[in-house]
Write an enzyme that holds these catalytic residues in place. Structure first.
Site, PDB file in Angstrom:
ATOM      1  N   THR A   9       0.835  -1.206   0.000  1.00  0.00           N
ATOM      2  CA  THR A   9       0.000   0.000   0.000  1.00  0.00           C
ATOM      3  C   THR A   9       0.862   1.245   0.000  1.00  0.00           C
ATOM      4  OG1 THR A   9      -1.534  -1.282   1.326  1.00  0.00           O
ATOM      5  CG2 THR A   9      -2.003   1.044   1.077  1.00  0.00           C
ATOM      6  N   GLN A  64      -1.483 -14.883  -2.623  1.00  0.00           N
ATOM      7  CA  GLN A  64      -2.604 -14.515  -1.766  1.00  0.00           C
ATOM      8  C   GLN A  64      -3.918 -14.498  -2.538  1.00  0.00           C
ATOM      9  OE1 GLN A  64      -2.031 -11.503   1.442  1.00  0.00           O
ATOM     10  NE2 GLN A  64      -0.093 -11.138   0.392  1.00  0.00           N
TER      11      GLN A  64
END
Length: 828
Positions: free
Chosen positions: A95, A312
């Site tokens: 992020t 993921q």
DNA sequence: CCGGGACTGGTTTTT
DNA sequence: CCAGTCCCGG
């Protein structure tokens, strides 16, 4: 002055009326956006030399925002031109890279805020990104008009071009509930048996089609014939009905935009020009439709940056295509790939365990997380076992208490389960021990009955053609408008292809319905007409209150004496309060259809309980991972339905779970689990075998017999889990037996005082290895015998016909056969 | 219109 | 086993 790529100087001018104008905002000038301490490049002349300018900026003075980035992160931030794939492992600062990259684009004047497209999957992620960018560029985030979820961005586009896909601009967005009701109507209209062909199943198929961006004409032959042979027909009818309702489901938002782009090259070209830089978060979760959407936009200008982690990818079951990320380099020619492998979250033991586990997957892009930080006190990943889920919950609860006394905050602790039914034993246990917990991902505010009803009222006012909303509340509160009346309304509406509300109005002009129903119906319609007029004048929050009062809806709950009623009234108040942030009722409705936000009570200190799926993206100091048993995790259904791919997705889920932990991860498995009410003995998960011995410690005993720092066993290898029978090894050690003895003694005490636990325990087939089974209640013979005459306060006298633990089947003289608990009857 | 009894299905979830 | 839904009877 046009640049070499043909970008006009002022992009805004090339958009249709009203398109650019409403994006105007004070900060939509690159020169106003420099972060403090950084000398901005001259205002952008579009195109030309982005990288050069960035380099120049770096040479003169490294901007603040690049501070503390590692070389790979920095590379990802500064690589602005061309397709870029950032493979960001768990906890590698993904992020941060994304937000810094946006700051960099703005600071170098490479684009204006409104020329950046930044897509996330969830509103939460979008909000976080906005907040973090705000940290860099101050209040000008508002200019990031195109930062949002796929869906919210699509809505924004669709509102402008709705007519081109057969909608009107004010279209409403149906949620799952509306969608199901609509589908149900269609299935009924086709005369299919709803039991065999459930609306839910069809909704699933529609979802699948839309995930792949297929319109009714584009679905495969086989699928067209699915669903009693009329899959395609039903799909087409469903789409048709939506269009008549001027409504979309979630899948349509993407599908319609894709259709729009395909059929209108000029419009597509406008957007291609507008979006100078595109960024997609969680790229491994994109489905085919999202991929196509992105491809279309990226054709003009390939400054696409996708960030994701193939390891993921856990949403294959809802249409995500890992392939999208695996094929990125192929699909976006000349793509640069940057790997972020330096982990800032977890200890080396945790990383090693997770890495070794995930290395059992094939078809990965391959990353290995590492950390430079060495913590002399770090502990290995622990594995422990329990008899059943209650003991598992009890042991974990006790460990949490121990952590708490050591000064750990509950907020830093999480329990991550595979399936939500596992949560129950934890909740039960934590309630009885008074441990604060919070369940993440439960029912959402906007899904509550009273909220949906209220929203349906508002929708009817704003969108008179919203039949689903009208149906929902036309007789809520009860107004004597039963099936008979509604059937007439439906018939008229269908025959004339008009909205229900319109049909109802026409019907009121005639003598066709009974006077009583007519008065009631007319009353409702008059109300709506009046509210609609007030929409122009009254403040929307006040109008909302008026609507709920005048309709009798608030009154309905006020007179309801059920336990939930007061809470529902509170929720309605809360709903109106939350409307205040919006300018109009329509604006509010749009918001809530997309942003189904959850309640967050961040204030208190509480353990988080959630599924592994909802844990993605989060981190905790301590993570408990219960239920690592074959059949549950990996889940049997994943194996049955998706075979090896399913197993690999389950393994990624395990990887996600382990990598949530910063300092401590403890995995649990039980030897018995109740599934569909049946007790089954379970086998430890194969994933346990896939953990590296060197970084894992098998914990002999649990809870108050050990806990962190005092592992009893040691010396066992992971291969120990291979055995069919986990009891052979650790379960027969002296330490284990000692623990069991102590525990059995404790259970007797516990269960005397706890009705609940004795009730829940009764069914267990506690027959293995006698000593372990010293559970007091299970082995206590019933004080009653067959044929005995008893008295029950409600059912009167009867004779016992069967005994099952503490549950009696009794043939009552008056009430007939009933099953009752023995504590409710008396001997007679 | 409510409520009891029968029946069903039970992984993960966002928008 | 258990929770949610449906149907029917009072």
């Amino acid at each position: 002055m046009a640049d070499p790529n043909g970008y006009p100087d002022d992009i805004e001018d090339t958009f249709p009326d009203g398109f650019g104008g409403d994006d105007g905002f004070p900060g939509d000038r690159p020169s106003g956006l420099a972060p403090s301490g950084f000398q901005p490049a001259p205002a952008a002349t579009a195109g030309g030399g982005i990288a050069a300018r960035a380099m120049a900026a770096r040479r003169s003075q490294a901007p603040d925002y690049l501070e503390g980035l590692n070389p790979e992160q920095r590379d990802a931030v500064m690589t602005l031109e061309g397709p870029l794939l950032v493979l960001a492992g768990a906890g590698t600062g993904k992020t941060r890279v994304l937000t810094t990259r946006i700051a960099h684009i703005l600071a170098t004047g490479s684009a204006r805020p409104s020329e950046i497209l930044a897509v996330t999957f969830t509103n939460k992620a979008a909000r976080e990104m906005k907040d973090r960018i705000a940290g860099f560029i101050g209040g000008h985030v508002e200019g990031m008009a195109w930062l949002g979820t796929f869906h919210s961005i699509c809505v924004k586009i669709l509102r402008r071009h709705a007519e081109l896909v057969g909608l009107k601009s004010g279209f409403s967005i149906l949620d799952t509930d509306d969608q199901l009701r609509l589908i149900k109507q269609i299935i009924q209209a086709e005369g299919l048996d709803e039991k065999r062909w459930t609306p839910r199943a069809f909704a699933g198929m529609v979802d699948g089609w839309k995930n792949r961006a297929q319109t009714p004409n584009e679905i495969s032959h086989g699928e067209a014939a699915a669903f009693a042979g009329i899959g395609r027909k039903l799909y087409a009818e469903y789409q048709d009905r939506l269009s008549i309702l001027n409504a979309c489901d979630f899948g349509d938002l993407l599908l319609h935009v894709i259709t729009l782009f395909k059929n209108n090259p000029d419009i597509l070209a406008d957007y291609q020009r507008r979006f100078r830089f595109m960024m997609v978060d969680e790229y491994q979760d994109t489905n085919v439709a999202q991929y196509l959407w992105l491809r279309l936009l990226a054709q003009g200008n390939a400054n696409v940056c996708c960030v994701g982690d193939d390891d993921q990818s856990i949403y294959g079951w809802r249409g995500a295509e890992v392939d999208n990320i695996l094929r990125f380099e192929h699909d976006f020619r000349g793509a640069k790939v940057i790997r972020l492998e330096r982990n800032y979250r977890s200890t080396s033991h945790i990383l090693a365990a997770a890495s070794h586990l995930i290395s059992h997957n094939e078809g990965r892009l391959g990353k290995t997380l590492f950390t430079d930080i060495s913590d002399p006190d770090e502990v290995p990943v622990a594995v422990a076992s329990a008899w059943d889920s209650e003991e598992e919950a009890r042991a974990i609860g006790e460990e949490i208490e121990t952590l708490q006394t050591q000064g750990h905050r509950l907020n830093d602790i999480a329990i991550l389960v595979r399936a939500s039914f596992q949560m129950r034993s934890f909740e039960d246990r934590f309630v009885s021990m008074g441990l604060n917990y919070r369940v993440i991902g439960g029912p959402r505010f906007y899904e509550r009955l009273e909220i949906r009803d209220a929203l349906a009222y508002f929708r009817c006012v704003v969108q008179p053609a919203d039949d689903l909303a009208f149906e929902r509340i036309v007789n809520t509160p009860k107004r004597g408008l039963g099936d008979a009346t509604l059937k007439l309304v439906h018939e008229l509406a269908r025959a004339n292809r008009i909205p229900l509300m319109e049909a109802a109005f026409q019907l009121c002009q005639t003598e066709e319905i009974k006077p009583k129903a007519r008065t009631a119906l007319k009353g409702v319609l008059d109300n709506f007409a009046r509210w609609r007029r007030e929409l122009e004048t009254a403040k929307h929050t006040e109008l909302a209150e008026i609507i709920l009062d005048e309709s009798g809806y608030t009154e309905m709950w006020r007179t309801d004496r059920s336990a939930e009623a007061p809470g529902r009234l509170d929720n309605l108040k809360e709903l109106i309060r939350s409307m205040e942030e919006f300018e109009s009722m329509a604006g509010f409705l749009e918001h809530i259809s997309l942003v189904m936000d959850r309640d967050s009570e961040e204030g208190l200190d509480a353990v988080s309980i959630m599924t592994l799926h909802s844990a993605k993206g989060l981190e905790f100091d301590t993570v408990f991972l219960p239920g690592w048993e074959e059949g549950l995790f990996p889940h049997q259904r994943a194996l049955d339905e998706s075979g090896k791919a399913g197993l690999e997705e389950e393994r990624r889920l395990a990887y996600v779970g382990v990598t949530r932990a910063k300092k401590r991860a403890k995995i649990w498995f039980t030897s018995n689990r109740r599934i569909h009410g049946q007790w089954q003995s379970s086998i430890p998960s194969r994933f346990l075998d896939e953990l590296p011995e060197a970084h894992v410690e098998i914990v002999e005993s649990s809870s108050n017999y050990g806990g962190y720092g005092s592992y009893g066993g040691g010396g066992y290898g992971a291969s120990r889990f291979d055995g069919r029978d986990p009891f052979q090894s650790s379960y027969s050690t002296p330490g284990w037996q000692r623990a069991q003895k102590a525990r059995a003694a404790q259970d007797t005490v516990l269960e005397r005082g706890s009705f609940k636990s004795s009730r829940q325990r009764k069914a267990g087939p506690m027959t293995i290895e006698g000593e372990l089974v010293a559970k007091s209640v299970a082995s206590t013979p019933s004080p009653y015998s067959l044929g005995e005459r008893v008295f029950h306060i409600k059912f009167g006298y009867g004779a016992i016909s069967a005994i099952e633990g503490n549950k009696l089947t009794i043939e009552f003289e008056k009430a007939g056969q009933k099953k009752v608990l023995d504590s409710f009857v008396e001997k007679h």
